[in-house]
Write a protein that holds these residues in place. Sequence first.
Motif, PDB file in Angstrom:
ATOM      1  N   LYS A 172       0.861  -1.052   0.205  1.00 35.15           N
ATOM      2  CA  LYS A 172      -0.080  -0.012   0.198  1.00 35.15           C
ATOM      3  C   LYS A 172       0.801   1.149   0.073  1.00 35.15           C
ATOM      4  N   VAL A 173       0.700   2.179  -0.980  1.00 32.46           N
ATOM      5  CA  VAL A 173       1.374   3.455  -0.958  1.00 32.46           C
ATOM      6  C   VAL A 173       1.010   4.310   0.301  1.00 32.46           C
ATOM      7  N   GLU A 174       1.955   4.552   1.010  1.00 35.20           N
ATOM      8  CA  GLU A 174       1.656   5.559   2.142  1.00 35.20           C
ATOM      9  C   GLU A 174       2.180   7.187   2.016  1.00 35.20           C
ATOM     10  N   GLU A 175       3.244   7.190   1.331  1.00 33.22           N
ATOM     11  CA  GLU A 175       3.695   8.751   0.875  1.00 33.22           C
ATOM     12  C   GLU A 175       4.507   8.461  -0.363  1.00 33.22           C
ATOM     13  N   ILE A 176       4.379   9.458  -1.129  1.00 34.34           N
ATOM     14  CA  ILE A 176       5.318   9.861  -2.096  1.00 34.34           C
ATOM     15  C   ILE A 176       6.374  10.772  -2.244  1.00 34.34           C
ATOM     16  N   TRP A 177       7.621  10.327  -2.417  1.00 34.64           N
ATOM     17  CA  TRP A 177       8.872  11.277  -2.262  1.00 34.64           C
ATOM     18  C   TRP A 177       9.622  11.554  -3.509  1.00 34.64           C
ATOM     19  N   GLU A 178      10.456  12.692  -3.671  1.00 31.01           N
ATOM     20  CA  GLU A 178      11.581  12.756  -4.444  1.00 31.01           C
ATOM     21  C   GLU A 178      12.829  12.972  -3.851  1.00 31.01           C
ATOM     22  N   ASP A 179      13.738  12.230  -4.239  1.00 32.20           N
ATOM     23  CA  ASP A 179      14.975  12.231  -3.493  1.00 32.20           C
ATOM     24  C   ASP A 179      15.808  13.544  -4.057  1.00 32.20           C
ATOM     25  N   ALA A 180      15.995  14.361  -3.026  1.00 26.43           N
ATOM     26  CA  ALA A 180      16.758  15.552  -3.425  1.00 26.43           C
ATOM     27  C   ALA A 180      18.252  15.292  -3.807  1.00 26.43           C
ATOM     28  N   HIS A 181      18.746  14.343  -3.720  1.00 22.84           N
ATOM     29  CA  HIS A 181      20.163  13.896  -4.107  1.00 22.84           C
ATOM     30  C   HIS A 181      20.362  13.294  -5.189  1.00 22.84           C
ATOM     31  N   ASP A 182      19.007  13.097  -5.673  1.00 21.61           N
ATOM     32  CA  ASP A 182      19.149  12.475  -7.445  1.00 21.61           C
ATOM     33  C   ASP A 182      19.033  13.701  -8.301  1.00 21.61           C
ATOM     34  N   TYR A 183      20.282  14.418  -8.347  1.00 23.32           N
ATOM     35  CA  TYR A 183      20.534  15.677  -9.183  1.00 23.32           C
ATOM     36  C   TYR A 183      20.185  15.088 -10.626  1.00 23.32           C
ATOM     37  N   GLY A 184      19.259  15.710 -11.172  1.00 21.60           N
ATOM     38  CA  GLY A 184      19.056  15.384 -12.576  1.00 21.60           C
ATOM     39  C   GLY A 184      18.514  14.066 -13.142  1.00 21.60           C
ATOM     40  N   SER A 185      18.240  13.159 -12.049  1.00 22.72           N
ATOM     41  CA  SER A 185      18.340  11.617 -12.558  1.00 22.72           C
ATOM     42  C   SER A 185      16.843  11.610 -13.058  1.00 22.72           C
ATOM     43  N   LYS A 186      16.737  10.672 -13.926  1.00 24.10           N
ATOM     44  CA  LYS A 186      15.544  10.404 -14.575  1.00 24.10           C
ATOM     45  C   LYS A 186      14.443   9.649 -13.616  1.00 24.10           C
ATOM     46  N   TYR A 187      15.093   9.069 -12.365  1.00 30.91           N
ATOM     47  CA  TYR A 187      14.323   8.378 -11.682  1.00 30.91           C
ATOM     48  C   TYR A 187      14.429   8.790 -10.212  1.00 30.91           C
ATOM     49  N   CYS A 193       5.981   2.739   0.938  1.00 31.52           N
ATOM     50  CA  CYS A 193       4.894   1.524   1.023  1.00 31.52           C
ATOM     51  C   CYS A 193       4.963   0.688   2.356  1.00 31.52           C
ATOM     52  N   SER A 194       3.835   0.260   2.388  1.00 36.29           N
ATOM     53  CA  SER A 194       3.606  -0.705   3.652  1.00 36.29           C
ATOM     54  C   SER A 194       2.875  -2.073   3.178  1.00 36.29           C
ATOM     55  N   VAL A 195       3.303  -3.088   4.123  1.00 42.35           N
ATOM     56  CA  VAL A 195       2.787  -4.369   3.858  1.00 42.35           C
ATOM     57  C   VAL A 195       2.396  -4.995   5.411  1.00 42.35           C
ATOM     58  N   GLU A 196       1.292  -5.299   5.217  1.00 38.82           N
ATOM     59  CA  GLU A 196       0.537  -6.095   6.660  1.00 38.82           C
ATOM     60  C   GLU A 196       0.800  -7.545   6.488  1.00 38.82           C
ATOM     61  N   ALA A 197       1.301  -8.025   7.316  1.00 43.21           N
ATOM     62  CA  ALA A 197       1.680  -9.658   7.312  1.00 43.21           C
ATOM     63  C   ALA A 197       1.867  -9.993   8.818  1.00 43.21           C
ATOM     64  N   ASP A 198       1.004 -11.070   9.100  1.00 50.02           N
ATOM     65  CA  ASP A 198       0.778 -11.662  10.675  1.00 50.02           C
ATOM     66  C   ASP A 198       0.940 -10.671  11.494  1.00 50.02           C
ATOM     67  N   GLY A 199      -0.094  -9.672  11.536  1.00 50.27           N
ATOM     68  CA  GLY A 199      -0.183  -8.684  12.556  1.00 50.27           C
ATOM     69  C   GLY A 199       0.936  -7.732  12.757  1.00 50.27           C
ATOM     70  N   LYS A 200       1.702  -7.738  11.642  1.00 51.31           N
ATOM     71  CA  LYS A 200       2.896  -6.570  11.783  1.00 51.31           C
ATOM     72  C   LYS A 200       2.947  -5.797  10.515  1.00 51.31           C
ATOM     73  N   THR A 201       3.577  -4.783  10.355  1.00 53.37           N
ATOM     74  CA  THR A 201       3.674  -3.849   9.251  1.00 53.37           C
ATOM     75  C   THR A 201       5.076  -3.596   9.124  1.00 53.37           C
ATOM     76  N   TRP A 202       5.462  -3.900   7.639  1.00 54.28           N
ATOM     77  CA  TRP A 202       6.780  -3.810   7.276  1.00 54.28           C
ATOM     78  C   TRP A 202       6.789  -2.617   6.077  1.00 54.28           C
ATOM     79  N   VAL A 203       7.724  -1.530   6.303  1.00 56.74           N
ATOM     80  CA  VAL A 203       7.608  -0.485   5.415  1.00 56.74           C
ATOM     81  C   VAL A 203       8.976  -0.575   4.712  1.00 56.74           C
ATOM     82  N   PHE A 204       8.603  -0.210   3.357  1.00 54.25           N
ATOM     83  CA  PHE A 204       9.677  -0.326   2.232  1.00 54.25           C
ATOM     84  C   PHE A 204       9.754   1.087   1.493  1.00 54.25           C
ATOM     85  N   LEU A 205      10.878   1.258   0.908  1.00 52.96           N
ATOM     86  CA  LEU A 205      11.063   2.299  -0.059  1.00 52.96           C
ATOM     87  C   LEU A 205      10.929   1.366  -1.592  1.00 52.96           C
ATOM     88  N   VAL A 206       9.978   1.965  -2.393  1.00 55.13           N
ATOM     89  CA  VAL A 206      10.013   1.501  -3.945  1.00 55.13           C
ATOM     90  C   VAL A 206      10.401   2.701  -4.963  1.00 55.13           C
TER      91      VAL A 206
END
Length: 257
Positions: A172-187, A193-206
């Motif tokens: 699930k998308v929780e926030e949308i960020w741009e990295d200030a250090h990606d100077y001129g990067s295409k990406y 994002c978060s994933v709910e599994a077995d009563g726990k929440t795991w947070v990732f960067l995509v």
Amino acid sequence: MPLEDERDFPELNKCPDCETFFADLTCPICGKICPEEMRAGNRKRVKVKKNPRHESHETGRVRFVPWYFTTWFIILMLFIQPLVGLILTWAGYWKKKWKILATVLLILPYVLTILFGGVMGILATVLSNSPPPVDVDMPQAEYVALCQELPAETVYREANARLGEHVKLTMKVEEIWEDAHDYGSKYPLYFECSVEADGKTWVFLVHDYRQGDAVNLTVGDEITVWGQIGGNESITNSTVGTLSKPCINALYIEVQN
């Protein structure tokens, strides 16, 4: 006050009227007897006024200088009007080594700024041209087939050990960020994002590495991500400061209906 009025000869008597210096008790000019307080050894020392001047240690000659060539004024101008201060520095009576030092200290910040800008420009070019850490040339069907579904906890805890592995996760998308250090990067785009599994929440960067099939995501979207594990990664911006999480380098993202 003329320079002659500042001179004193402590070993001679001085006439209080005509200010003549003499060795006898009687002034040779006006004929008056030198009073006790004006005789050699008893007379108070003359205080020399601090006039703006430059004294040459080589010749001993004293040269009076205009107020705008005095050291305090030149230093002041170097701070408030650097160009004027630099002109006064080289036109004044400072020694050459001090002129060079003042020039270097004044110009150095501008040189460093230009160099920093050049380095950042080169870095931006390198980043924008560097290949992404995903198999962008692989056909979608083949790429998706490589991605295995792993437990979110496994991906989170073993992100560095499984670097580069193809993975599929639904999150699930929780926030949308741009990295200030990606100077001129295409990406520069990252999804927190978060994933709910077995009563726990795991947070990732995509990290969004999609090519030509971008999906406009919003906070709250349920998405399926096909990508490669990128290990622990950090992004920086004015809102979050620095955010560090296990990262998935996503090549394909699909919104779940």
